[in-house]
Design a protein around this motif. Structure first.
Motif, PDB file in Angstrom:
ATOM      1  N   GLU A  22     -91.410 -28.008  -6.127  1.00 46.57           N
ATOM      2  CA  GLU A  22     -90.074 -27.437  -6.301  1.00 46.57           C
ATOM      3  C   GLU A  22     -89.527 -27.028  -4.940  1.00 46.57           C
ATOM      4  O   GLU A  22     -90.248 -26.455  -4.128  1.00 46.57           O
ATOM      5  CB  GLU A  22     -90.168 -26.171  -7.159  1.00 46.57           C
ATOM      6  N   ARG A  23     -88.250 -27.325  -4.733  1.00 46.71           N
ATOM      7  CA  ARG A  23     -87.553 -26.821  -3.538  1.00 46.71           C
ATOM      8  C   ARG A  23     -86.407 -25.929  -3.996  1.00 46.71           C
ATOM      9  O   ARG A  23     -85.792 -26.200  -5.026  1.00 46.71           O
ATOM     10  CB  ARG A  23     -86.986 -27.988  -2.722  1.00 46.71           C
ATOM     11  N   ARG A  24     -86.112 -24.888  -3.189  1.00 54.73           N
ATOM     12  CA  ARG A  24     -84.977 -24.030  -3.566  1.00 54.73           C
ATOM     13  C   ARG A  24     -83.666 -24.772  -3.291  1.00 54.73           C
ATOM     14  O   ARG A  24     -83.603 -25.632  -2.396  1.00 54.73           O
ATOM     15  CB  ARG A  24     -85.013 -22.712  -2.790  1.00 54.73           C
ATOM     16  N   ASP A  25     -82.635 -24.436  -4.057  1.00 53.75           N
ATOM     17  CA  ASP A  25     -81.312 -24.971  -3.745  1.00 53.75           C
ATOM     18  C   ASP A  25     -80.905 -24.410  -2.390  1.00 53.75           C
ATOM     19  O   ASP A  25     -81.116 -23.229  -2.117  1.00 53.75           O
ATOM     20  CB  ASP A  25     -80.298 -24.554  -4.818  1.00 53.75           C
ATOM     21  N   PRO A  26     -80.332 -25.254  -1.513  1.00 52.50           N
ATOM     22  CA  PRO A  26     -79.980 -24.761  -0.181  1.00 52.50           C
ATOM     23  C   PRO A  26     -79.017 -23.571  -0.252  1.00 52.50           C
ATOM     24  O   PRO A  26     -77.993 -23.646  -0.921  1.00 52.50           O
ATOM     25  CB  PRO A  26     -79.303 -25.974   0.487  1.00 52.50           C
ATOM     26  N   GLY A  27     -79.395 -22.480   0.428  1.00 48.37           N
ATOM     27  CA  GLY A  27     -78.530 -21.300   0.528  1.00 48.37           C
ATOM     28  C   GLY A  27     -77.530 -21.497   1.654  1.00 48.37           C
ATOM     29  O   GLY A  27     -77.508 -22.550   2.305  1.00 48.37           O
ATOM     30  N   PRO A  28     -76.689 -20.466   1.920  1.00 47.57           N
ATOM     31  CA  PRO A  28     -75.627 -20.616   2.923  1.00 47.57           C
ATOM     32  C   PRO A  28     -76.134 -20.986   4.321  1.00 47.57           C
ATOM     33  O   PRO A  28     -75.433 -21.655   5.064  1.00 47.57           O
ATOM     34  CB  PRO A  28     -74.940 -19.250   2.938  1.00 47.57           C
ATOM     35  N   ARG A  29     -77.357 -20.544   4.661  1.00 49.93           N
ATOM     36  CA  ARG A  29     -77.862 -20.818   6.017  1.00 49.93           C
ATOM     37  C   ARG A  29     -78.960 -21.899   6.021  1.00 49.93           C
ATOM     38  O   ARG A  29     -79.662 -22.082   7.008  1.00 49.93           O
ATOM     39  CB  ARG A  29     -78.400 -19.524   6.641  1.00 49.93           C
ATOM     40  N   ASP A  30     -79.090 -22.585   4.882  1.00 48.17           N
ATOM     41  CA  ASP A  30     -80.168 -23.586   4.751  1.00 48.17           C
ATOM     42  C   ASP A  30     -79.697 -25.004   5.058  1.00 48.17           C
ATOM     43  O   ASP A  30     -78.524 -25.343   4.904  1.00 48.17           O
ATOM     44  CB  ASP A  30     -80.714 -23.583   3.320  1.00 48.17           C
ATOM     45  N   ALA A  74     -72.945 -23.377   3.610  1.00 47.68           N
ATOM     46  CA  ALA A  74     -71.590 -23.099   4.098  1.00 47.68           C
ATOM     47  C   ALA A  74     -71.573 -22.433   5.471  1.00 47.68           C
ATOM     48  O   ALA A  74     -70.631 -22.594   6.237  1.00 47.68           O
ATOM     49  CB  ALA A  74     -70.859 -22.217   3.083  1.00 47.68           C
ATOM     50  N   GLU A  75     -72.632 -21.657   5.796  1.00 45.78           N
ATOM     51  CA  GLU A  75     -72.628 -20.913   7.067  1.00 45.78           C
ATOM     52  C   GLU A  75     -73.411 -21.607   8.180  1.00 45.78           C
ATOM     53  O   GLU A  75     -73.579 -21.052   9.260  1.00 45.78           O
ATOM     54  CB  GLU A  75     -73.208 -19.509   6.826  1.00 45.78           C
ATOM     55  N   VAL A  76     -73.902 -22.814   7.904  1.00 45.00           N
ATOM     56  CA  VAL A  76     -74.723 -23.517   8.906  1.00 45.00           C
ATOM     57  C   VAL A  76     -73.831 -24.026  10.037  1.00 45.00           C
ATOM     58  O   VAL A  76     -72.800 -24.646   9.786  1.00 45.00           O
ATOM     59  CB  VAL A  76     -75.487 -24.689   8.244  1.00 45.00           C
ATOM     60  N   THR A  77     -74.239 -23.714  11.288  1.00 46.69           N
ATOM     61  CA  THR A  77     -73.451 -24.160  12.437  1.00 46.69           C
ATOM     62  C   THR A  77     -74.248 -25.057  13.382  1.00 46.69           C
ATOM     63  O   THR A  77     -73.674 -25.775  14.191  1.00 46.69           O
ATOM     64  CB  THR A  77     -72.964 -22.951  13.263  1.00 46.69           C
ATOM     65  N   PHE A 140     -84.728 -22.572  12.082  1.00 44.51           N
ATOM     66  CA  PHE A 140     -86.085 -23.101  12.259  1.00 44.51           C
ATOM     67  C   PHE A 140     -86.113 -24.630  12.161  1.00 44.51           C
ATOM     68  O   PHE A 140     -87.164 -25.229  11.976  1.00 44.51           O
ATOM     69  CB  PHE A 140     -87.044 -22.422  11.262  1.00 44.51           C
ATOM     70  N   VAL A 141     -84.936 -25.219  12.318  1.00 41.91           N
ATOM     71  CA  VAL A 141     -84.811 -26.685  12.308  1.00 41.91           C
ATOM     72  C   VAL A 141     -84.475 -27.141  13.727  1.00 41.91           C
ATOM     73  O   VAL A 141     -83.592 -26.581  14.372  1.00 41.91           O
ATOM     74  CB  VAL A 141     -83.706 -27.118  11.317  1.00 41.91           C
TER      75      VAL A 141
END
Ligand code: ZN
Ligand code: ZN
Length: 347
Positions: A22-30, A74-77, A140-141
């Motif tokens: 299982e993977r979590r649904d991507p959050g705003p910073r994922d 949404a918040e990933v830059t 962390f990417v």
């Protein structure tokens, strides 16, 4: 949550099997990453076999991960859909302690979150890269430069940074003599990186079996540690010794090879204590040290360095169904020099 294909260890003694995680649904910073390749690190084997402590089975390991971004919060830059990216040994840290603030997240005083077998901030157990997708906080990417062949980039995320960090910290470079102990997955990267930094590199390996490779990777000297004459001839020689061997060795014999202010740094991790004679440290004001992976900024610096200098690991690409066989071959050092799983074979 969503479900993705993976390979997992059901227990310490069963072979790895195809399954799902299982993977979590991507959050705003994922960032959601479609994984292309995953390296096989010796640590994966120690972990799934329970040799480094309790393990939450079933467990998917793998912390040498490369792929492409397929979705961002949404918040990933820092990353965009389509970017070629990597994930190494950690996927989070507290970000508040002195070490995190110093950019040394690997030494997070509250414990970094490992890419597998760790408890993530949402309370779930992290599952690693032998899998088709992973969701990771953008911080962390890593960016993987196009100049590095995609399939060969994966082992840089552990073997590459584990050797780059101590070489950079103890200033391998022109005029410095560096010895690399062991010519496996870590050792062959240490040789290539130290050579690119400008150091004069010597390989100390049990036999001369991989001498041609060592010289091809740029080492100037190659000695067998099974020959006692090696330790006579090289006394008081090196500024830095990087020990990549995770089996117990005679530390004092190696320490005597350090010249004035020389350091021997361990990146291999034998489970047993290594007895050090303090009198050996007195001579030449020697140091005996350890080093663990590297921070996120330094990992990016390592990837950019490897791209700039045309450095990549030597790899053997395998399908997912050959992972158990690959594990046996890693344990007998029968790989030159890193197995990488073609994750397409898991889709
Ligand atoms: Zn590793
Ligand atoms: Zn921290």
């Amino acid at each position: 949550m969503f479900t993705v294909n993976a390979i997992a260890a059901p227990s310490a003694t069963d072979p790895l099997v195809r399954t799902t995680v299982e993977r979590r649904d991507p959050g705003p910073r994922d960032v959601l990453i479609e994984i292309s390749y995953a390296g096989i690190c010796h640590s994966d084997i120690h972990t799934v076999r329970g040799e480094w402590g309790e393990v939450p089975y079933p467990l998917t390991v793998g912390h040498e991960i490369v792929g492409h971004v397929t979705k961002v919060g949404a918040e990933v830059t820092r990353h965009r859909v389509g970017d070629r990216v990597g994930v190494g040994c950690m996927v989070n840290s507290c970000r508040e302690c002195a070490n995190c603030r110093a950019g040394q997240e690997q030494y997070c005083l509250n414990g970094n979150v490992g890419t597998y077998a760790s408890t993530d901030r949402d309370g779930t157990v992290t599952q690693g890269g032998y899998s088709t997708h992973i969701v990771v906080d953008e911080d962390f990417v890593l960016r993987v430069p196009e100049a590095i062949p995609h399939e060969a980039a994966a082992p840089l995320l552990c073997a590459g940074i584990t050797t780059y960090s101590p070489l950079a910290h103890w200033k391998a470079g022109p005029g410095r003599k560096v010895a690399v102990v062991g010519m496996g997955g870590l050792g062959h990267m240490a040789v290539k990186i130290a050579v690119a930094m400008g150091a004069e590199v010597t390989v100390l390996s049990q036999t001369l079996g991989k001498k041609d490779d060592g010289l091809r990777f740029g080492a100037e000297h190659y000695h067998a540690t099974s020959d006692p004459a090696t330790f006579e001839a090289l006394a008081d020689t090196f500024d830095l010794i990087v020990n990549t061997v995770s089996a117990p060795i005679d530390v004092n014999a190696y320490l005597r090879l350090l010249r004035l202010d020389g350091t021997m740094v361990n990146v291999g991790a034998p489970p047993e204590p290594l007895p050090v004679k303090v009198f050996t440290l007195f001579s030449n004001r020697r140091s005996f040290a350890g080093s663990s992976i590297g921070g996120i900024a330094e990992t990016q610096e390592m990837l950019d360095f490897c791209a700039e200098h045309g450095i990549a690991p030597e790899i053997e690409l395998i399908d997912a169904d050959r992972v158990n066989e690959a594990y046996e071959r890693v344990l007998t050092s029968d790989v030159r020099y890193r197995f990488v799983i073609d994750v397409d074979s898991l889709r």
